[in-house]
Design an enzyme around this catalytic site. Sequence first.
Site, PDB file in Angstrom:
ATOM      1  NE  ARG A  16      33.302   9.639 -11.929  1.00 39.89           N
ATOM      2  CZ  ARG A  16      33.105   8.732 -12.876  1.00 39.89           C
ATOM      3  NH1 ARG A  16      34.159   8.155 -13.456  1.00 39.89           N
ATOM      4  NH2 ARG A  16      31.888   8.389 -13.246  1.00 39.89           N
ATOM      5  CG  LEU A  18      39.880  18.296 -11.998  1.00 39.59           C
ATOM      6  CD1 LEU A  18      39.931  19.667 -12.652  1.00 39.59           C
ATOM      7  CD2 LEU A  18      40.806  18.255 -10.785  1.00 39.59           C
ATOM      8  CE  LYS A 115      49.789   2.954  -7.146  1.00 41.31           C
ATOM      9  NZ  LYS A 115      49.397   1.744  -6.432  1.00 41.31           N
ATOM     10  CB  CYS A 520      38.494   8.763 -10.705  1.00 49.99           C
ATOM     11  SG  CYS A 520      38.716  10.543 -10.899  1.00 49.99           S
ATOM     12  CG  ASP A 603      46.784 -11.284 -12.377  1.00 50.79           C
ATOM     13  OD1 ASP A 603      47.615 -12.147 -12.678  1.00 50.79           O
ATOM     14  OD2 ASP A 603      45.995 -10.783 -13.201  1.00 50.79           O
ATOM     15  CG  HIS A 645      51.004  -9.843 -14.287  1.00 52.77           C
ATOM     16  ND1 HIS A 645      52.107  -9.831 -15.096  1.00 52.77           N
ATOM     17  CD2 HIS A 645      50.528  -8.571 -14.276  1.00 52.77           C
ATOM     18  CE1 HIS A 645      52.285  -8.612 -15.571  1.00 52.77           C
ATOM     19  NE2 HIS A 645      51.350  -7.828 -15.081  1.00 52.77           N
ATOM     20  CB  CYS A 647      52.866  -4.251 -13.060  1.00 56.24           C
ATOM     21  SG  CYS A 647      51.201  -4.836 -12.943  1.00 56.24           S
ATOM     22  CG  HIS A 698      51.974   0.551 -19.549  1.00 59.08           C
ATOM     23  ND1 HIS A 698      50.803   0.418 -18.835  1.00 59.08           N
ATOM     24  CD2 HIS A 698      52.849  -0.323 -18.988  1.00 59.08           C
ATOM     25  CE1 HIS A 698      50.970  -0.486 -17.886  1.00 59.08           C
ATOM     26  NE2 HIS A 698      52.197  -0.947 -17.954  1.00 59.08           N
TER      27      HIS A 698
END
Length: 764
Positions: A16, A18, A115, A520, A603, A645, A647, A698
Amino acid sequence: MTTAHILGFPRIGAQRELKFALERYWRDGASADAERALVDTGRALRAAHWQTQRDAGLDCVTVGDFAWYDHVLTTLAHVGGLPRRFGFDARALTLADYFAAARGNAAQPAMEMTKWFDTNYHYLVPEYSPATTFGPGVEWLFDEVREARALGHRPKAALVGPLTLLWLGKARDGLADRLELLPRLVPAYRALLARLREAGVDWVQIDEPIFALDLPAAWRDAARPAYEALVPGAPKLLVATYFDDVSEHAALLKALPVAGLHVDLVRGDAQLDAFVADYPADKVLSCGIVDGRNVWRNDLDRSLARLAPVHETLGERLWIATSCSLLHAPVDLAHEPKLDDELKAWLAFAVQKTREVAALRDALAKGRAAVAAEFDAAAVAAAARRTSARIHNPLVKRRVAALTDADARRASAYPARAAAQRARFDLPPLPTTTIGSFPQTPEIRRARAAFRQGVLDHLGYLEAMREQVRIAIDKQLSYGLDVLVHGEAERNDMVEYFGELMWGFAITSNGWVQSYGSRCVKPPLVYGDVYLPEPMTVGWASYAQSLTTKPVKGMLTGPVTMLQWSFVRDDQPRATTALQIALALRQETLDLEKAGIGMIQVDEPALREGLPLKARDRAEYLDWAVRAFRIAASGVADDTQIHTHMCYSEFGDILPSIAALDADVISIETTRSNMELLDAFETFEYPNEIGPGVYDIHSPRVPDADEIERLILLALERIPAQRLWVNPDCGLKTREWRQVDAALAAMVDAAKRVRQTVEQAVPA
């Protein structure tokens, strides 16, 4: 000789690198030193990834698959197409400008993110208006071509195609049709391609995955003229399709004036015949037969048998490839010291997949004997997977086979359940709750790290987490919430946590894949039949419930989300694996109920993400996805309340399926849309209870009670008061306690205000 190549390589680095370089750059305020360090990291990663491809024996290295944040954003930067609202000079675009588009700045919010088709990768959504222009952009791609050539590699450039780039964007400011911009975009691509040819690039891979969709006629009709304009002066073009069968477009694609096509045989094996038949003599056909989206070792003998007749027909015009970019796969199996040898023998990450592609090329060119060691090892692994008792659990298979329709139904319909639940819980109108998680504080992370490193023993870890549960309960009581949660301090991830506790799952040490930017994720591996050996959450929920007389929700991740956010076995239908997970979760719900937990949340944030790309396949998916949820949640008594739930940015097209879940209460994310997502409920009457989010978790911004009250009143225009709950949009894991304290206190205050005005309308 047949050509071996890949469509792209993971950009994050085996460790990882980057991610950490990006976060240092942002943390250091984009200083000159931080930028140099980031640029050096990117250059080193590209060199390492190209060397991996060369060492594997591939015939070219893919250049242009690297991106500092997102490849769609980078393509926009190449063609001068970043949103006009930022006011950037396309040719003088800096890294700071690029990241401002991705993450926002003081003047402008970030670009929207969504997405990438049906994957778990997120791209930045282009913004198009009547004023949008395209033209020369950054030099990054040409810099990378020069880097690759200087290292002695033969580069094949890769770009998101013009049709896909337009399709993925959103029209704004009165733009009637994104296709109106194609005549402006094509010249920018044409100039880019001409410069690549001047730079000595022989092949350019043009990714057009939109051909895997139910593409409108206007978009299909636009393809040939666009490519007729692109080809003159360009290198040889390979139009790459992936993620599904594109055979309905075979005639159109074969007629494009390009030098080659790529098809995904993992997601659409049956389409091969449609392409090989009457395949143009002037084109290569790249067959994506090594899975770019999963982690299982290729059955090389099976793949060779599939490719051999194609090779007889096409000869050197057959290319061998991964199904799609390896962006969606972990980097290197060599960095998995904790996986046992048996399981590792069944796996292939990105590095290993490059070797599989080359091995298939060599077997076609030289015969299987030339690569017998690779093929024999793959054959042994395939045979072991077919017969291993570790994978195949007869008890689980019997339980799945014994499922009946009654197992997917609650004992009573919702009205009877609602009456029983009202009698049990005696909640006020507009009950307040949260979605599940509370802040993962530095103290929690330190305790978890110390436990994993062996510095903190098991008892010490349990005590540390119990203290966090106590803090969460005390805080919720101080806010005045009606229904509480334990806060999930013990959970590192909502999928990995459960994967660690179920048989049939394996957890990697370093199986990271990019979700977006520096974020990630490390999906679990579902390698075998799923079985729950003992309760997973009962101890935590019971402890939390012991601290209060108010109801505490048990918190589970649903079967479809467990499936969607994992690497799933490819030797049985996904529907079967979903039912196995559902049975394990059903046992957990029964254990929670037996322990006195009266509300259980299951969920399913990924239910919509699993929708197939083509409309014709969606009904079947929704049928088994809904059944899996109902199997998980339907074993409990009428007075046990099931919550879920979700989203979504949109869900109107699957509202009947959401209703079919038959959860007693559903909470959804609605704040950013100003409750506009509830418009769907004006034409579809959702029968059960619903909690539209009234606090955007958020954002670090804390809403006041007046703002939340306004949203509750908007929700009441669409949802009857007796069926309305008040809650945040999502879990609060990523927020700080100071933000949570203020926001939830305001939420409870707002709910109490509105409650006074509706109390008389709510039946006792």
